[in-house]
Write a protein that holds these residues in place. Sequence first.
Motif, PDB file in Angstrom:
ATOM      1  N   LYS A   1       1.093  -1.452   0.130  1.00 16.85           N
ATOM      2  CA  LYS A   1       0.073  -0.320  -0.046  1.00 16.85           C
ATOM      3  C   LYS A   1       0.692   1.219  -0.005  1.00 16.85           C
ATOM      4  O   LYS A   1       1.885   0.568   0.441  1.00 16.85           O
ATOM      5  N   THR A   2      -0.194   2.240  -0.587  1.00 15.65           N
ATOM      6  CA  THR A   2       0.603   3.440  -0.462  1.00 15.65           C
ATOM      7  C   THR A   2       0.513   4.298   0.603  1.00 15.65           C
ATOM      8  O   THR A   2      -0.379   5.053   0.563  1.00 15.65           O
ATOM      9  N   ILE A   3       0.813   4.792   1.327  1.00 13.62           N
ATOM     10  CA  ILE A   3       0.539   6.240   2.570  1.00 13.62           C
ATOM     11  C   ILE A   3       0.829   6.555   2.901  1.00 13.62           C
ATOM     12  O   ILE A   3       2.272   6.474   3.190  1.00 13.62           O
ATOM     13  N   ASP A   4       0.253   8.144   2.379  1.00 15.85           N
ATOM     14  CA  ASP A   4       1.293   9.135   2.671  1.00 15.85           C
ATOM     15  C   ASP A   4       2.358   9.469   1.737  1.00 15.85           C
ATOM     16  O   ASP A   4       3.823   9.674   1.555  1.00 15.85           O
ATOM     17  N   GLY A   5       1.859   8.806   0.587  1.00 14.32           N
ATOM     18  CA  GLY A   5       3.429   8.874  -0.304  1.00 14.32           C
ATOM     19  C   GLY A   5       4.618   7.935  -0.417  1.00 14.32           C
ATOM     20  O   GLY A   5       5.131   8.044  -0.705  1.00 14.32           O
ATOM     21  N   GLU A   6       4.218   7.038   0.918  1.00 12.97           N
ATOM     22  CA  GLU A   6       5.178   5.974   1.294  1.00 12.97           C
ATOM     23  C   GLU A   6       4.571   4.420   0.222  1.00 12.97           C
ATOM     24  O   GLU A   6       3.454   4.373   1.421  1.00 12.97           O
ATOM     25  N   THR A   7       5.036   3.656  -0.189  1.00 14.13           N
ATOM     26  CA  THR A   7       5.042   2.306  -0.623  1.00 14.13           C
ATOM     27  C   THR A   7       5.924   1.711   0.459  1.00 14.13           C
ATOM     28  O   THR A   7       6.657   1.503   0.787  1.00 14.13           O
ATOM     29  N   LEU A   8       4.570   1.395   1.230  1.00 17.10           N
ATOM     30  CA  LEU A   8       4.426   0.011   2.407  1.00 17.10           C
ATOM     31  C   LEU A   8       4.150  -1.962   2.103  1.00 17.10           C
ATOM     32  O   LEU A   8       3.413  -1.684   0.742  1.00 17.10           O
ATOM     33  N   THR A   9       4.870  -2.680   2.035  1.00 15.38           N
ATOM     34  CA  THR A   9       4.236  -4.127   2.317  1.00 15.38           C
ATOM     35  C   THR A   9       5.557  -4.567   3.220  1.00 15.38           C
ATOM     36  O   THR A   9       6.028  -4.469   4.323  1.00 15.38           O
ATOM     37  N   GLY A  10       3.572  -5.118   3.734  1.00 16.65           N
ATOM     38  CA  GLY A  10       3.425  -5.746   4.831  1.00 16.65           C
ATOM     39  C   GLY A  10       2.679  -6.064   5.512  1.00 16.65           C
ATOM     40  O   GLY A  10       1.541  -6.344   4.263  1.00 16.65           O
TER      41      GLY A  10
ATOM     42  N   TRP B   1      -5.559   8.891   5.701  1.00 15.07           N
ATOM     43  CA  TRP B   1      -5.489   7.599   4.952  1.00 15.07           C
ATOM     44  C   TRP B   1      -6.361   6.838   5.134  1.00 15.07           C
ATOM     45  O   TRP B   1      -7.443   6.470   4.915  1.00 15.07           O
ATOM     46  N   PHE B   2      -6.927   6.416   6.724  1.00 11.59           N
ATOM     47  CA  PHE B   2      -8.222   6.394   7.510  1.00 11.59           C
ATOM     48  C   PHE B   2      -9.355   6.786   6.807  1.00 11.59           C
ATOM     49  O   PHE B   2      -9.719   6.071   7.559  1.00 11.59           O
ATOM     50  N   ALA B   3      -9.323   8.260   6.757  1.00 15.70           N
ATOM     51  CA  ALA B   3     -10.378   9.067   6.530  1.00 15.70           C
ATOM     52  C   ALA B   3     -10.797   8.835   5.124  1.00 15.70           C
ATOM     53  O   ALA B   3     -12.506   8.786   4.952  1.00 15.70           O
TER      54      ALA B   3
ATOM     55  N   SER C   1     -12.726  -2.270  -0.442  1.00 11.72           N
ATOM     56  CA  SER C   1     -13.190  -1.743   0.067  1.00 11.72           C
ATOM     57  C   SER C   1     -13.028  -0.416   0.923  1.00 11.72           C
ATOM     58  O   SER C   1     -11.558  -0.121   1.661  1.00 11.72           O
ATOM     59  N   PRO C   2     -13.491   0.784   0.935  1.00  9.66           N
ATOM     60  CA  PRO C   2     -12.665   2.089   1.618  1.00  9.66           C
ATOM     61  C   PRO C   2     -12.909   1.766   3.182  1.00  9.66           C
ATOM     62  O   PRO C   2     -13.414   1.270   4.018  1.00  9.66           O
ATOM     63  N   ILE C   3     -11.993   2.268   3.862  1.00  7.64           N
ATOM     64  CA  ILE C   3     -11.496   2.212   5.433  1.00  7.64           C
ATOM     65  C   ILE C   3     -12.799   3.392   5.893  1.00  7.64           C
ATOM     66  O   ILE C   3     -13.931   2.755   6.799  1.00  7.64           O
ATOM     67  N   GLY C   4     -12.424   4.767   5.724  1.00  6.26           N
ATOM     68  CA  GLY C   4     -13.857   5.495   5.923  1.00  6.26           C
ATOM     69  C   GLY C   4     -13.724   5.902   6.805  1.00  6.26           C
ATOM     70  O   GLY C   4     -15.030   5.918   8.192  1.00  6.26           O
ATOM     71  N   ILE C   5     -12.774   5.612   8.108  1.00  6.08           N
ATOM     72  CA  ILE C   5     -13.183   6.249   9.677  1.00  6.08           C
ATOM     73  C   ILE C   5     -12.067   7.363  10.254  1.00  6.08           C
ATOM     74  O   ILE C   5     -11.516   7.318  10.008  1.00  6.08           O
TER      75      ILE C   5
END
Length: 440
Positions: free
Chosen positions: A123-132, A199-201, A210-214
């Motif tokens: 996933k790419t979170i805040d512009g950073e690609t992470l695998t895990g 990211w979460f919202a 599916s969107p997280i939307g939290i």
Amino acid sequence: MPHLTFPRRPLAALALLLAATAAGAAAPERTPPMPHTATPQATAAAPLGQHGLIVIAHRGASGYRPEHTLEAYRLAIAQGADFIEPDLVATRDGELVVRHENEISGTTDVAEHPEFAARKATKTIDGETLTGWFTEDFTLAELKTLRAKERIPQVRPGNTRFDGQFAIATLKEVIALAKAESRDGRVIGIYPETKHPTWFASEGKHLDGSPIGISLGRKLIDTLVAEGFTDPRRVYIQSFEVGNLIELKREIMPRAGVDLPLVQLYGDFGRDTPYDFVYNLRTGADLARIYGDLGKAIPGGLGKATFGALTETDALAWMKAHYVSGLGPSKTSLIERAPLPAKRDADGDGRALLATRNTGFVHPLLGRALALGLQVHPYTVRAEEPFLTQTANGIDQSALGEALQLYGLGVQGFFIDQPDIGVAARKLFLEQSKIAPIAK
């Protein structure tokens, strides 16, 4: 720069002060005893800190136990911390759990659970690609089957003996601990951080698309209200993003009938930008609705705003008027460092890991913030050699010396991985700051 007047004191106190800035910077590894379990007692009226100075246990006593575990928090409280810091992320079923990141392979044994192998993702979170593996793809019950491990074993090998022993904690459990340990006139506070709120919202998706939307901010306030933990003396809420803090101040907290102090965290002043600025500009969001007229207080507007733009006087004044009570800059942004020509083995363990020296330059953010009456809580003081530096005049500086320097500059608190060192620094600072009559 404020400076201290040191009276004539017993030699033991002087020796302790000199040790704060002497060579051999890192504190020796210690294994403090695990404290007993306290019983609940209502003491919410008692103040936190001493003389307006607080010690914030960064992810708990994370220098001695794997971070963000109830055991790390319990030990931090036993060592005298005023606040414990839970970083908050969300589960698939909408519970708030305590992890530094929503990607958990570095802090748990998830990779050793074959039943979760298929949930590994990129996933790419805040512009950073992470695998895990990511918390939003697990229910709370599933996360509770995992166990924590030391995040930086190469720096803290002693903490690895606790790998596999401690469960992932929830925000509710952290609040319950703070309540239980508040007794005998002492009050424990919490200092939660909402991690990756955009990211979460708005941006993030579950493994199935599916969107997280939290809203982490709304979940946080709902939990604090439900748990009866809304005394503003016992809670600071922090974030590296701006829009979610404004929403907390303008909408979420008023709707819940609470008003808690908010702290704007800062990334690197020159290189980093609040991620919500990046996301909202890219997606064409209604900036006026989200940020009001903050852009008018920033030269060039929001489109050119790094964290450095939020250190200017006009921006700080706007932030104070609209949402913040305090600021959380990096200690290395606040007190500038420069590389040494060659790394030094300051603690004598045969490894040269001390790499920088303070330049003597203190960023004007500090003076501007204090003049406006804002709290300043830098992060993070750590005792291990890779995180330390020299003073501007070339003395290898311990964590105790760094903490004394921060108090002397006027900050009201700081985040620290070894809370016992922070508590010792505050005690020494207050004792040695007293002016005694000169003997004749």
